[in-house]
Design an enzyme around this catalytic site. Structure first.
Site, PDB file in Angstrom:
ATOM      1  N   TRP A 419       0.672  -1.097  -0.049  1.00 21.21           N
ATOM      2  CA  TRP A 419       0.085  -0.229  -0.047  1.00 21.21           C
ATOM      3  C   TRP A 419       0.995   1.271  -0.092  1.00 21.21           C
ATOM      4  O   TRP A 419       0.664   2.228  -0.766  1.00 21.21           O
ATOM      5  CB  TRP A 419      -0.919  -0.047   1.219  1.00 21.21           C
ATOM      6  CG  TRP A 419      -1.836   1.007   1.108  1.00 21.21           C
ATOM      7  CD1 TRP A 419      -3.073   1.195   0.610  1.00 21.21           C
ATOM      8  CD2 TRP A 419      -1.588   2.413   1.757  1.00 21.21           C
ATOM      9  NE1 TRP A 419      -3.643   2.477   1.141  1.00 21.21           N
ATOM     10  CE2 TRP A 419      -2.658   3.236   1.488  1.00 21.21           C
ATOM     11  CE3 TRP A 419      -0.399   3.094   2.361  1.00 21.21           C
ATOM     12  CZ2 TRP A 419      -2.630   4.526   1.863  1.00 21.21           C
ATOM     13  CZ3 TRP A 419      -0.593   4.395   2.669  1.00 21.21           C
ATOM     14  CH2 TRP A 419      -1.821   5.208   2.557  1.00 21.21           C
ATOM     15  N   TYR A 423       1.056   4.090  -2.929  1.00 26.50           N
ATOM     16  CA  TYR A 423       0.623   5.273  -2.481  1.00 26.50           C
ATOM     17  C   TYR A 423       1.648   6.249  -3.212  1.00 26.50           C
ATOM     18  O   TYR A 423       1.517   7.697  -3.850  1.00 26.50           O
ATOM     19  CB  TYR A 423       0.942   5.606  -1.220  1.00 26.50           C
ATOM     20  CG  TYR A 423       0.188   6.911  -0.537  1.00 26.50           C
ATOM     21  CD1 TYR A 423      -1.336   7.275  -0.697  1.00 26.50           C
ATOM     22  CD2 TYR A 423       1.015   7.884  -0.228  1.00 26.50           C
ATOM     23  CE1 TYR A 423      -1.638   8.511  -0.442  1.00 26.50           C
ATOM     24  CE2 TYR A 423       0.689   9.001   0.298  1.00 26.50           C
ATOM     25  CZ  TYR A 423      -0.740   9.569   0.173  1.00 26.50           C
ATOM     26  OH  TYR A 423      -1.188  10.581   0.722  1.00 26.50           O
ATOM     27  N   ASP A 439      -6.195  -1.081   0.205  1.00 28.44           N
ATOM     28  CA  ASP A 439      -6.745   0.139   1.162  1.00 28.44           C
ATOM     29  C   ASP A 439      -8.419  -0.253   1.586  1.00 28.44           C
ATOM     30  O   ASP A 439      -9.257  -0.670   0.660  1.00 28.44           O
ATOM     31  CB  ASP A 439      -6.762   1.410   0.125  1.00 28.44           C
ATOM     32  CG  ASP A 439      -7.216   2.632   0.819  1.00 28.44           C
ATOM     33  OD1 ASP A 439      -6.488   3.153   1.366  1.00 28.44           O
ATOM     34  OD2 ASP A 439      -8.443   2.775   0.992  1.00 28.44           O
TER      35      ASP A 439
END
Length: 486
Positions: A419, A423, A439
């Site tokens: 994640w 990002y 997410d």
């Protein structure tokens, strides 16, 4: 070309619709000039018109830029977005000035392919060779500096990547039919009265653009001392060759453009700052393409109709983004911002003469790698992850490479999962097709019942959103935030 046939291109040219600005260029055979679709001059006869995907393609065909509509000021051409990842990466390297110092063979080697294949890809997706694109980039940027700043000719030549003023002058005479000094003469007095010591440039975009969405997103995450976001816009400090610059970005009312103001940067750094600002504020996006991709999706169609100008708010530097993402794991946005502010105050280099509360630079990778992070409010494991990240980047880890390679490299570091790596690719690289499938907010938002999807189910659901999954992610995050606020 941009999904348009000859008849549609003719209609777009005659209507001067700003949504098509930069999506194609118009070559007029009777004058030898190429223009933007919004050019205010009288429309030429259709039999004298040729269409080009990019300014570089028009230049390679022998056309000169129009001095009236200024093709150099058009929004970035997105002809290659959503198509070839190799071309996107190559364009990013060209924009950073790679071909100012090296040749096409070195660029191809950096991308892991042969030079001949790279040329074929560029002709297919851009309509011009990498060398032609780099030359057009240099000339366009130099023309903007001539028109919009008071920088001396020698400084402009350096900023645009020319190795000598003589080559700079020769290129301008060949392309524009006159010298740089002659081109500037009619604008200099007006520019000198308006810019002072700052370099001020307009950053065009295709409407609609949701400035408030971008500004408010950045405001909730702005780091005191490093950034300032208020009604006047966004400002921050940027490290530059042992010193620093201050950049400011604001919306221009009634214009399809933002304004970039730079103070304290050497001329040779200006193009990189401009390119970074365009990425940070997602100015190359084409809302029309994204709307078409989502308009039949029952989940995303109402969201994109509600916010057609939504963009991906970026982070100025990939390493800074990675640090923020690690600190923000499993804490609220406000709590993460507080910890990052403490980090900047402790490790960031103070700046002299900072204005409006801008007092520090973001810490360097080496500083974080060797830092004592006790007392910042970080768990021990997360502090270790930050030091490992700093050591990796200080040791040569490239966070500006292809998104998939950056994601893989970051995810291999201790304390950084998929994640966090995704990002960084989404916000720091401006990659349009990233999906952080783990997410929880996304998995809930994409569900048709009260149970969140699994990561695998979300990935399967999101196949229909390619190559714009990053925008789907932002729409879903925004919708979830709106529901929470209500």
């Amino acid at each position: 070309m941009a999904g348009l046939d000859r008849r549609a291109l003719d209609r777009a040219r005659r209507s001067r619709d700003p949504r098509f600005d930069g999506k194609f260029f118009i070559g007029v055979t009777s004058t030898g000039i190429y223009c933007r679709p919004i050019c205010p001059v009288r429309s030429p006869k259709s039999e004298n018109v040729r269409y080009f995907r990019t300014a570089a393609e028009a230049a390679e065909a022998g056309f000169r830029p129009c001095l009236r509509c200024r093709p150099e000021a058009a929004p970035g051409t997105p002809a290659w977005l959503g198509t070839s990842a190799v071309v996107r990466r190559a364009v990013r390297l060209i924009d950073s000035g790679f071909l100012d110092e090296a040749g096409i063979e070195a660029l191809a080697a950096r991308l892991g392919i042969g030079a001949r294949h790279l040329r074929r890809l560029f002709l297919a997706h851009v309509g011009a060779s990498p060398i032609a694109m780099a030359q057009t980039r240099r000339l366009h940027f130099a023309k903007r500096l001539l028109d919009d700043t008071t920088l001396p000719i020698t400084g402009i030549a350096l900023a645009a990547g020319f190795r000598s003023v003589r080559r700079f002058n020769d290129a301008f005479r060949t392309t524009y039919g006159r010298s740089p000094r002659a081109l500037r003469s009619g604008r200099r007095a007006q520019v000198a009265a308006s810019t002072g010591d700052d370099v001020v440039l307009r950053l065009a975009f295709r409407p609609p653009y949701d400035w408030l969405q971008v500004r408010n997103f950045l405001a909730t995450r702005a780091i005191p001392g490093l950034e300032r976001v208020d009604e006047s816009g966004y400002a921050r400090t940027v490290a530059c060759d042992g010193g620093y610059a201050v950049v400011q970005v604001r919306s221009l009312n009634g214009q399809n453009a933002l304004e970039l103001r730079v103070r304290g940067a050497a001329p040779g750094l200006l193009f990189q700052l401009l390119a970074t600002a365009r990425r940070t504020f997602d100015l190359a996006a084409d809302p029309a393409d994204i709307f078409v991709a989502f308009k039949r999706d029952p989940l995303l169609a109402p969201l994109v109709r509600r916010r057609p100008g939504l963009r991906i708010p970026g982070v100025w530097d990939p390493f800074e983004c990675a640090v923020r993402a690690v600190i923000g794991q499993q804490v609220s946005v406000a709590a993460g911002r507080t910890i990052v502010a403490r980090l900047v105050a402790r490790l960031g280099q103070p700046v002299t003469g900072g204005v409006d509360g801008l007092t520090h630079l973001f810490p360097s990778p080496a500083d974080i790698a060797s830092a004592d992070l006790d007392g910042l409010g970080l768990p021990r494991a997360r502090a270790g992850a930050l030091r490992a990240l700093g050591a990796a980047v200080a040791g040569g880890l490239d966070l500006t490479g292809p998104a998939e390679e950056v994601i893989e490299s970051l995810a291999a570091l201790p304390g950084i999962g998929a994640w966090t790596a995704q990002y960084v690719a989404l916000r720091a690289l401006g990659e349009p097709d990233v999906l952080p499938a783990a997410d929880l907010v996304l998995r809930r938002a994409a569900s048709t019942n009260h149970e969140p999807l699994t990561a695998r189910e979300l990935e399967a659901r999101a196949e229909a959103w390619r190559p714009w999954r990053s925008y789907a992610t932002l729409h879903l995050w925004r919708a979830a935030a709106d529901r929470g606020a209500s």
